[in-house]
Design an enzyme around this catalytic site. Sequence first.
Site: not given
Ligand code: CAA
Length: 370
Positions: A355
């Site tokens: 996550e």
């Molecule tokens: N909450 C709400 N909105 C969010 C957000 C959040 N936490 N993070 C980003 N956003 C929104 C931004 O506000 C932005 O919105 P606008 O376009 O309207 O401005 C949009 O999303 C894009 O945001 P970013 O430009 O920051 O996006 P990015 O591509 O640069 O990167 C990141 C974002 C934070 C790195 C994201 O890719 C991320 O969270 N990566 C990790 C993925 C992850 O957690 N994966 C886990 C998978 S589930 C798992 O683990 C398995 C399981 O079953 C337990």
Amino acid sequence: MDVLLTEKQRLWRKRVAEFARQYVFPEIEAMEQGVFPKTLLAEMGRQGFLGIPIPDKYHGLGADFTTYIMAIHELSKVSATIGVIVSVHTSVVTMPILAFGTTEQKESYVPKLASGQKLGAFCLTEPKAGSDASSIQLKAERTDDHYVLNGTKIFITSGGEAEVYLVFAVTDPTSAKKNISAFIVEKGTPGFTIGKDEKKMGLHGSKTVTLHFDGVRIPKKQLLGAEGDGFRIAMSSLNAGRIGIAAQSLGIAEAALAEAVTYLKQHPAGLETTIRLGDLGTKLEAAKLLVYQAASYKEANRPVTKKASMAKLFASKTAVDISTEVIHLLGLAGYTKQYRAERYFRDAKICEIYEGTSEIQRLVICKQLI
Ligand code: CAA
């Protein structure tokens, strides 16, 4: 911690702790052997623990978000495996369907998920898209009133055991910013198959699998939210998910510390060793404050992204630090299967990875601060 819980929430905590002792504790050995806790989850569903923050209209318990987080914390003291299954099922499958679903989607999925008749899985990660979630490649091509899904998802919690899959796919690969959409996919849909079942360091009772989508035809009515809303749905769901994983971390850390305290009472050590507990206890309390603060923000519908990431970053590190230190405090005994310390140590590490890794949490916090 009690000062942060209402009288009603404290009563819930008692009930969850009793449930964990009566039903979860006897299943630990089987889960450690890799048995998925199907019967236990059915009982949890009957008692409402698979739909704690879901309104009773949708067959949930209708409790608040803090009660739900407290339940993950409490359950994870006994089994981190149960903690993650409940968190993924509730935070990143049932809650997003409730938040973004059509009336028909809510009515057909939420009651079954909340009552435990069906288990949920969240499908975002791919071989070439882990931390950089926006670079997923699984395609969903529109044909008349269907979408056709092709691609692969990896490391999916509860995959194969779940009946309802929230799948993120690219609907417009030509768009400058990839157009990601979310789909509800049911187990058994032709072309949807379960692949590799990972052998893991910890959380042995939970499944972590690969999913293959080979020409999977999904009716348009299974699209969650609008086309292109998928990234936003994934990210906002992960805010709640990260508080759940932070609570799971808290449960592991607290159980590990309790084991050290019991051991040191029975095997008194020198002052230098014993006072190390002072630092561990303090870290644990700091982590609790962050986790319950994030839960209260979510409950009050206040912006929660930063608080959720801070809670996960700090609580997961606390679980790793405490469980590592406890092995040292117990000495060679801590390295044996006679004590639970080694299980806590194995279960803690993943909390810094899934996550969103700790590096991603730092990035999210940094973006929010700036
Ligand atoms: N909450 C709400 N909105 C969010 C957000 C959040 N936490 N993070 C980003 N956003 C929104 C931004 O506000 C932005 O919105 P606008 O376009 O309207 O401005 C949009 O999303 C894009 O945001 P970013 O430009 O920051 O996006 P990015 O591509 O640069 O990167 C990141 C974002 C934070 C790195 C994201 O890719 C991320 O969270 N990566 C990790 C993925 C992850 O957690 N994966 C886990 C998978 S589930 C798992 O683990 C398995 C399981 O079953 C337990």
